[in-house]
Every structure is written in structure tokens, then in C-alpha cells.
Design an enzyme around this catalytic site. Structure first.
Site, PDB file in Angstrom:
ATOM      1  N   PHE A  23       0.835  -1.197   0.000  1.00 24.18           N
ATOM      2  CA  PHE A  23       0.000   0.000   0.000  1.00 24.18           C
ATOM      3  C   PHE A  23       0.871   1.249   0.000  1.00 24.18           C
ATOM      4  O   PHE A  23       1.848   1.340   0.759  1.00 24.18           O
ATOM      5  CB  PHE A  23      -0.886   0.049   1.255  1.00 24.18           C
ATOM      6  CG  PHE A  23      -1.850  -1.090   1.387  1.00 24.18           C
ATOM      7  CD1 PHE A  23      -3.147  -0.982   0.917  1.00 24.18           C
ATOM      8  CD2 PHE A  23      -1.466  -2.276   1.999  1.00 24.18           C
ATOM      9  CE1 PHE A  23      -4.039  -2.025   1.049  1.00 24.18           C
ATOM     10  CE2 PHE A  23      -2.351  -3.327   2.137  1.00 24.18           C
ATOM     11  CZ  PHE A  23      -3.643  -3.210   1.657  1.00 24.18           C
ATOM     12  N   ASP A  24       0.518   2.206  -0.831  1.00 24.47           N
ATOM     13  CA  ASP A  24       1.095   3.533  -0.678  1.00 24.47           C
ATOM     14  C   ASP A  24       0.474   4.161   0.578  1.00 24.47           C
ATOM     15  O   ASP A  24      -0.645   3.794   0.955  1.00 24.47           O
ATOM     16  CB  ASP A  24       0.798   4.382  -1.911  1.00 24.47           C
ATOM     17  CG  ASP A  24       1.407   5.766  -1.801  1.00 24.47           C
ATOM     18  OD1 ASP A  24       2.624   5.851  -1.559  1.00 24.47           O
ATOM     19  OD2 ASP A  24       0.661   6.753  -1.932  1.00 24.47           O
ATOM     20  N   LYS A  25       1.198   5.077   1.199  1.00 24.02           N
ATOM     21  CA  LYS A  25       0.664   5.671   2.431  1.00 24.02           C
ATOM     22  C   LYS A  25      -0.312   6.804   2.147  1.00 24.02           C
ATOM     23  O   LYS A  25      -1.502   6.706   2.430  1.00 24.02           O
ATOM     24  CB  LYS A  25       1.805   6.195   3.318  1.00 24.02           C
ATOM     25  CG  LYS A  25       1.315   6.852   4.620  1.00 24.02           C
ATOM     26  CD  LYS A  25       2.452   7.397   5.444  1.00 24.02           C
ATOM     27  CE  LYS A  25       2.978   8.713   4.879  1.00 24.02           C
ATOM     28  NZ  LYS A  25       2.020   9.842   5.036  1.00 24.02           N
ATOM     29  N   VAL A  32      -1.345  -1.010  -4.261  1.00 18.51           N
ATOM     30  CA  VAL A  32      -2.524  -0.160  -4.134  1.00 18.51           C
ATOM     31  C   VAL A  32      -2.072   1.284  -3.968  1.00 18.51           C
ATOM     32  O   VAL A  32      -1.281   1.597  -3.071  1.00 18.51           O
ATOM     33  CB  VAL A  32      -3.392  -0.572  -2.924  1.00 18.51           C
ATOM     34  CG1 VAL A  32      -4.678   0.243  -2.890  1.00 18.51           C
ATOM     35  CG2 VAL A  32      -3.702  -2.060  -2.970  1.00 18.51           C
TER      36      VAL A  32
END
Length: 822
Positions: free
Chosen positions: A510-512, A712
Site C-alpha cells: 500500500f502507498d501511504k 494499491v
């Protein structure tokens, strides 16, 4: 099969036509990590020509349409040499006909790629220098299929031919006469009725003339074999020997042997099976077509001071549209007057209406519609609440999020999954083997004590039993149903490959910012250095960051503006985005740098003092994202921002673990301590911080070496990392054209809670595909020996058609898949 494709790529900045151009580098990075790409490079143009993008790719893993989308999303376009059709064809009613059309179109010189679905969608990429559009349409005519409507044209003009809804709704009944699309079912039922009547007369009417039941059986042959004969003749003209031909041969053989009732039974079961298969596949097709019906036909627009109703096709960007309470919204845009709760479920799948309000600054929203917040954006096809509102149109009806989803879902129907490609390869070996077996069984009477009649009968029964009809429809029916159900739930899945891959994942990255967090950071700390006031620091920051659309820049402009009491007098120009690090601009001919601490002291940028580093370290200890400001030779100070985790993110991650995703990692460009703080709040065990965009790509590639991994993100800044993952997943795609183009899977809502639904549906789809393939092959494995041992043709056809219907209706269960509440 590996193909080499050379595309002419004119970049947006034609004066820079080399691989050093930022857009070209991004394009190469997006493509080279994609599964199926063996090599990608840029060849310089000669004599004033555009440079050539050369891609060596495996067409079984990567379609040309995905390459085109990546090219367009990277800011380039494919020249007019390359044509693209996405057509809906009338005359394709099952998978075997689709395979015939696909095979024949593939043989045309100049056709690069063609894929045809069992629902009649055909996707064709071709070289206009070798074949014309008219030639392709003529070839379709020879195949007895007719284009119903064109949904896209060539890639340089992807909007294609636009049609009114009345045209797209027009029902075609080519070849079915006055009975329309129900003709096949009516003929099949008539065949069954005549067969039943003939059997009753033959068995129970003692004094009936012998010709009467025979007449009923002959008529049953006509009605049961009408569509089958027509299709068999078409296949023989194309030099293809399909199951339809085998059924007719078997029925004719039964008649020659005097078994009229059995031959009529064979044709009845086969025709009723075909009709039911067509009906069942039509259900999945209609589930997708229903998306196109969501947008209204008319819109009430304010022009020249008065309200008038016009067709939605006549709306232009900048029009003001009046939306009444409980009315469907006619176009994508932003609210300029009024507040309301909008039901966005038709587009984004959100179950609860979303509160919307008018934009605060209409001029700014008009100048930069892409930065309008979700609280003011609306989409065509969604439903207004109890209050009237006015919206300003930002996209034509053909470019709306709903229109793009309908187009992409239609295109996804034609993109085959790995299982479907495998079954098609299997059929190419299996069918000739069956024909050889049937031919050998014709001569069984030579070595076995039986008549030629019995050997012939057995041979026909084996042909029927071994026909891979169920196998041909097993995967496409499940893929179509899965894609349709996902689209209804606000998830766009681009074809069978990402649908299957998503269901086999065991790791997600996941990107933050904007994915696990709100993506709307706020200023929490302003720390000017000695001799600098807070207003001086913020005034410089506002002047520079107002030129940028980055979430951190938007947050600084918004929050800093509320902290200062005087208007900003400084004027910044020449903004230069230092990707992943910060920005550089000029004020009064003097340089300004704003960005991470790591940006300073590199590439000629002055280093920070020990005092500045101490301030930054302290802010990071508190979990703050930090931006430092330097104006010429003077350090002004640091700004600390905090981005809060998304509501429901923790629950969504827990649901993903329950579904079997064993490893989840957050990757971020933020400092490791900031990443750790967010990861702890959302319940992640792994967080990788301090990553530049190229580091994110490397991280994904390293993960992919050991496992299947999805990435994501928002589909914009994360595009290279998404392209290098097994499946790229973009959030909030309804509001982002780039996200729609670059992602393999697009969550239309800006809500992480839709991800477990997408993964769960994909896992269920993979399970259905496996069940269907097992049933298809299992039935053949049982029927072939049974017919060799003496099972009748009628029984073989009954089981054969039953298995075909079983796999189709099993696939249709996916349309009823329940979305779990997270």
C-alpha cells in the site's frame, strides 16, 4: 507467443524526443515491469520522424490495449497509423462462434490483435497502412456477423464514434425474422413438441398411419436443426469443423439407420441447450449493459439566462446544469450552488449517500477542476438527494467516469484470462484427437463382431460425448459474470487476467498518502528559525506551493492561508518538481527550495544547518511529515504536517487477512518514523519509509520475485510501482482519468473498504472457474468411455448439454455475490 511491436510515439514535448525526456522515461518504466514484456526501448527517429517505441511482449500475458492505456496515461499518444475497434456484434451467440470469428479475423494481413467474447464484443487492433477499417467490416460481413455499435475508434482518438442512447438501445434481429431474439428458443420448443407428439402417436395410437409419426419427426428435424444447420454451413465455408457439424452428422446418421425419434431427440436437446446457454449468457451481458442506462437522456441547462432541456450529448464543458431533488445527475462536474446528499452507488458502489456541498472558490475550481475535493465533485448516473443543486460540467457525456467505465468493462469482456488461454490451447490438441478416435471407431466392425451400423452409431456418440462445449464456455462465462458483478459494486476489473490474479494474491503493498491515510494532511507545526517570523515563512511557502497540485502543497496553501493575517504579496514562478523530494521555484529572481531534509545537500542544493536538522528530527519523532523552506541563501524554517489514517482502513486490512492475504506492507516516501507511526495505527506489521519513486519500483520487483503482489495507490504518482506489480489497484478512480487508464483494477470510490470486496469476488471467481473446468473435463472423461461401451446418442447429448448449462449457471451465481460489510 512473443510478438515484437514497434509504435510511433510522438511525446507531448516534441522538442525532446529521446529516452531522457521525463514522460518517455515514465512510459518506459511503466511498461518494462509489466508481466509479459521481455524488452522495451526507444529507437531514435530518422529524417524528422518521431522516435519509435519498440516493445517485445508476450501477447498471451499482455494485450495491446493495455500498452495503449499505459502510453496514453504516461502523457503520450500512439499515432494515427494504429487503428482500434471495440465493436458489439450481432450474430455471436456462444463461445464457439466467437472462436471462429476470432480465428478468421486474426488471419487478415495487418491485424495485430483480435479478441472476441461469447457475448459479441470484439476488440481489434490493426495497422492502417496494411488494412482499412472497411476491409475489417467486410470480413465481418462475410462471417455473417453485423456490428451493432462502435464503442471506440483508434487510439489517437479514443472517444470514438458517439451514439445516442436510442441508437444503442435498438434491438437487432438479423437472421431471426419476425420472432426476433427469441427465435432459437421458440424453434427448440417447437422441435420438442413435435418430437413428443410423434412419440405419442407411434406408441399409443394403434391405428395411426405410419407416415404420421415420421412426419412429426421430420418437422422436428427442421425446427431443431434450422439454426444448427445454418451455423454448420457457415463453418464449412470457413473450412472449420465444429460441434454443430458433428451434431448434424450424428442426427443424419440416426435417420439413415431408421432411428428418427433418437435423431430428433438429439437435435431437440442440442437446440434447447444452445437457446438456454444464449439466454444465460445474455443475463451476464445485460448486467453490464445496465451500466450504460444509468445516465439520463436529457439535462436541464441554464443558457442565456433561461433554463432549457437538451440531450446530454449537447452538453459542453462549462455548462451549468440544474439538478432537481431525487433526479439522476446528467454529467460529471462540481457543485456551484446548493448542498445535498448524493447516492453514488451506481458509479462508486458506496452504500450510503455522500454529503456534497458547493465549491468555495468557483474560479479556482474552474481553472483546476482536477483538484476539486470529493465533497464537491459529482458524477453522471448518480442520484441527487432531497435538495436541488446546480453543477458546472467538467466533462462531455462521452468522457464521463460512467462512460469510461462502460467502455472499459466492454473491452474487458474480450481480454482473456490465463485459464481461458490454456483451455483454448487444450482444445486445439483435443478436438483433432477426438476426430481421429471417431474415425477409427467407424472401422470397429472389422475387429469386433458387430455391424457397420453399430460402429457408425458408436462413432457418432463418441463425437457428441467428446465435444468440449462446456470447456469452451466454462471460463468466459465466469469471467464475464465476475467483471459484471465487480462493476455493479464500484470496482472496474480490466479483463480475465487481473480478475484471476487478484484472486490468487497473498501479498499487497500500500502507498501511504491518500491510500491508508486521508490524503488531506494538515499543518500541525510551523517552526521558523531565529530572525524569521512565522508569517514570513508561510508567505514564501504559500507563494511557491500555490503553483503545485500535490496533496502536501494543497494542504500548505489551505492551512497556512488561515494562519497569516496579511495577503500574500510574493509572486513565485518557474516551478520545478523534484519528484519524490520537493519543489524548486523562483521569487524575485532568487531560488526557493521546499521539500524533505534529504533534498538539501544534493545536486547543488545547499545543505541544512545542524539547528535545522535538529528541528526536523524532533518533528519526525512526533510522527510529522516535514517540509523545510529555504529562500536563496537563507534558511526560513520547517513546516510539520500530519495525515490521519482513513476511517475503516484498519477494519479493511483485517478483512483482507481473513481472506488469506498473509503479508501487507506500507511503502512510503515519508521518513521511516512517520511511516512506522501510521502503520501502527492501521495495524500493519511492515512499513518501508524513505523511498523515492524508483525505490518503490525496486521494492515491488523484489517482492514479486518471491510472491504475487498487488500495489494499491492513487494510480498517478504510483503508476510505475503499480505497473511492476502483479496487479495494480487504484483508489478513487472515478475522479481520476489517469487512475482509470493505468490500473488493472480500479476502485471507483476513494474508499479502502471496497478492496476486500474485490479480492473476495476474485477468489470466488477463481473457485467457480476451477469448478467449471473440473466439471467440463470430468464429464468428457466419463462420457467418452461410456459411449464407446454403448451409451446412446440421446443420453450422451443430454449429459453433454446438461454440463454446458451447469457451468454457465454456476458462473451466473457470481452475479449474486454478496458484498461483505467492513
Amino acid at each position: 507467443m512473443t510478438k515484437k511491436l514497434r509504435l510511433d510515439i510522438p511525446v507531448v514535448l516534441p522538442s525532446i524526443s529521446s529516452s531522457e525526456d521525463l514522460l518517455v522515461r515514465r512510459l518506459l518504466n511503466d511498461i518494462e515491469g509489466r508481466d509479459g514484456v521481455e524488452k522495451v526501448h526507444l529507437e531514435p527517429g530518422q529524417d524528422g520522424e518521431w522516435p519509435k517505441l519498440c516493445i517485445h511482449y508476450d501477447s498471451d500475458k499482455l494485450s495491446l490495449v493495455r500498452i495503449r492505456e499505459l502510453v496514453q496515461a504516461a502523457g503520450s499518444r500512439i499515432t494515427d497509423r494504429w487503428g482500434h475497434f471495440l465493436l458489439e456484434l450481432d450474430g455471436i451467440k456462444h463461445a464457439r462462434k466467437a472462436q471462429t470469428v476470432e480465428a478468421k479475423l486474426s488471419e487478415l494481413s495487418g491485424v495485430l490483435e483480435v479478441q472476441v467474447s461469447a457475448t459479441g464484443q470484439v476488440h481489434i487492433d490493426f495497422d492502417k497502412s496494411k488494412i482499412k477499417e472497411a476491409d475489417i467490416l467486410e470480413a465481418l460481413k462475410e462471417l455473417n456477423v453485423t456490428p451493432v455499435r462502435s464503442k471506440a475508434a483508434n487510439p489517437s482518438a479514443p472517444k470514438g464514434h458517439e451514439h445516442s442512447k436510442s441508437e444503442s438501445d435498438h434491438k437487432h434481429d438479423h437472421g431471426n425474422g419476425i420472432l426476433g431474439e427469441n427465435a432459437e428458443m421458440i424453434f427448440a420448443i417447437t422441435c420438442g413438441a413435435l418430437l413428443g407428439l410423434g412419440v405419442v402417436i407411434e406408441k399409443f395410437v394403434a391405428n395411426a398411419p405410419s407416415w404420421l409419426p415420421i412426419s412429426c419427426f421430420v418437422l422436428a428435424y427442421f425446427f431443431g436443426g434450422f439454426f444448427t444447420l445454418r451455423e454448420a454451413i457457415e463453418n464449412l465455408k470457413l473450412k472449420r469443423f465444429e460441434i454443430d457439424t458433428l451434431m448434424l452428422v450424428a442426427a443424419a446418421g440416426a435417420a439413415a439407420l431408421g432411428s428418427w425419434a433418437e435423431g430428433a431427440l438429439l437435435l431437440f436437446l442440442f437446440s434447447i441447450g444452445h437457446a438456454l446457454e444464449h439466454y444465460a449468457m445474455g443475463r451476464a451481458k445485460r448486467a453490464i449493459e445496465a451500466l450504460a442506462e444509468l445516465a439520463p437522456d436529457k439535462a436541464t441547462v441554464r443558457r442565456d439566462g433561461e433554463a432549457r432541456e437538451i440531450p446530454v450529448e449537447e452538453l459542453v464543458v462549462g455548462d451549468t446544469v440544474l439538478i432537481k431533488p431525487n433526479e439522476r445527475i446528467a454529467a460529471d462536474g462540481f457543485i456551484v450552488r446548493g448542498n445535498s446528499a448524493i447516492n453514488q452507488a451506481p458509479v462508486t458502489g458506496e452504500s450510503i449517500p455522500v454529503d456534497k456541498r458547493a465549491v468555495a472558490d468557483i474560479d479556482r475550481a474552474r481553472a483546476k477542476p482536477d483538484i476539486v475535493g470529493s465533497e464537491s465533485k459529482v458524477f453522471a448516473g448518480t442520484i441527487n438527494g432531497a435538495s436541488g443543486i446546480e453543477i458546472e460540467v467538467t466533462k462531455k457525456s462521452s468522457d464521463s467516469a460512467l462512460a469510461r467505465v462502460v467502455k472499459m468493462v466492454s473491452e474487458a469482456e474480450t481480454l482473456k484470462s490465463p485459464t481461458q488461454r490454456f483451455t483454448e490451447k487444450f482444445e486445439k490438441v483435443f478436438v483433432p484427437a477426438v476426430l481421429l478416435l471417431a474415425f477409427l471407431l467407424l472401422f470397429a466392425w472389422v475387429v469386433v463382431d458387430e455391424s457397420f451400423r453399430e460402429s457408425f452409431y458408436r462413432s457418432m456418440a463418441v463425437l457428441v460425448a467428446a465435444s468440449p462445449c462446456a470447456l469452451a464456455i466454462a471460463t468466459p462465462s465466469a469471467v464475464l459474470s465476475g467483471i459484471a458483478r465487480a462493476a455493479r459494486g464500484g470496482v472496474l476489473i480490466k479483463g480475465g487476467a487481473p480478475l484471476e490474479e487478484l484472486g490468487s494474491l497473498n501479498a499487497i503493498a500500500f502507498d501511504k498518502t491518500g491510500t491508508l491515510t486521508e490524503g488531506q494532511p494538515r499543518i500541525t507545526d510551523v517552526v521558523p528559525l531565529e530572525g524569521v517570523t512565522q508569517e514570513e515563512l508561510l508567505e514564501v511557502a504559500i507563494a511557491v506551493e500555490s503553483l503545485s497540485d500535490h496533496p502536501l502543497a494543497v494542504a500548505i496553501v489551505k492551512d497556512a492561508g488561515a494562519r497569516i493575517t496579511v495577503p500574500v504579496r510574493l509572486n513565485a514562478v518557474d516551478l520545478n518538481n523534484l519528484i519524490g523530494r520537493g519543489v524548486k521555484a523562483t521569487i524575485d529572481s532568487k531560488p526557493v527550495w521546499i521539500g524533505k531534509a534529504e533534498m538539501f545537500g544534493t545536486e547543488g542544493i545547499p545543505s541544512l544547518s545542524s539547528q535545522s536538522k535538529f528541528i526536523i528530527d524532533k518533528l519526525r519523532e512526533d510522527g510529522r511529515t516535514t517540509m523545510f523552506v529555504r529562500f536563496d541563501d537563507k534558511e526560513l524554517g520547517a513546516i510539520g504536517l500530519l495525515d490521519t489514517p482513513r476511517p475503516g482502513a484498519k477494519e479493511a486490512l483485517q478483512e483482507l487477512r481473513r481472506l488469506g492475504i498473509s503479508r501487507m506492507i506500507m511503502i512510503s516516501g515519508d521518513h521511516q518514523k512517520v511511516a512506522d507511526a501510521i502503520a501502527k495505527e492501521v495495524g500493519l506489521d511492515e512499513a518501508w519509509g524513505d523511498l523515492m519513486p524508483e525505490d518503490k519500483v525496486k521494492a515491488i520487483r523484489d517482492l514479486k520475485k518471491n510472491t504475487k503482489v498487488a500495489m494499491v495507490g492513487d494510480g498517478v504518482n504510483d503508476a510505475p510501482a503499480m505497473a511492476n506489480s502483479t496487479v495494480g489497484i487504484a483508489m478513487g478512480a472515478a475522479g481520476s482519468d489517469v487512475a482509470l487508464e493505468t490500473a488493472d483494477v480500479a476502485l471507483m470510490a476513494d474508499d479502502l473498504k471496497h478492496l476486500p470486496f474485490a479480492v473476495g469476488l476474485s477468489r470466488h471467481t477463481r473457485s467457480v472457474i476451477r469448478q467449471n473446468v473440473f466439471v467440463s473435463l470430468g464429464i468428457v472423461a466419463v462420457l467418452v468411455p461410456a459411449t464407446i461401451m454403448g451409451l446412446s446418442i440421446g443420453a450422451a447429448v443430454a449429459v453433454h448439454e446438461g454440463s454446458t448449462l451447469l457451468v454457465v449457471f454456476n458462473a451466473l451465481r457470481l452475479l449474486a455475490y454478496k458484498k461483505q460489510q467492513v
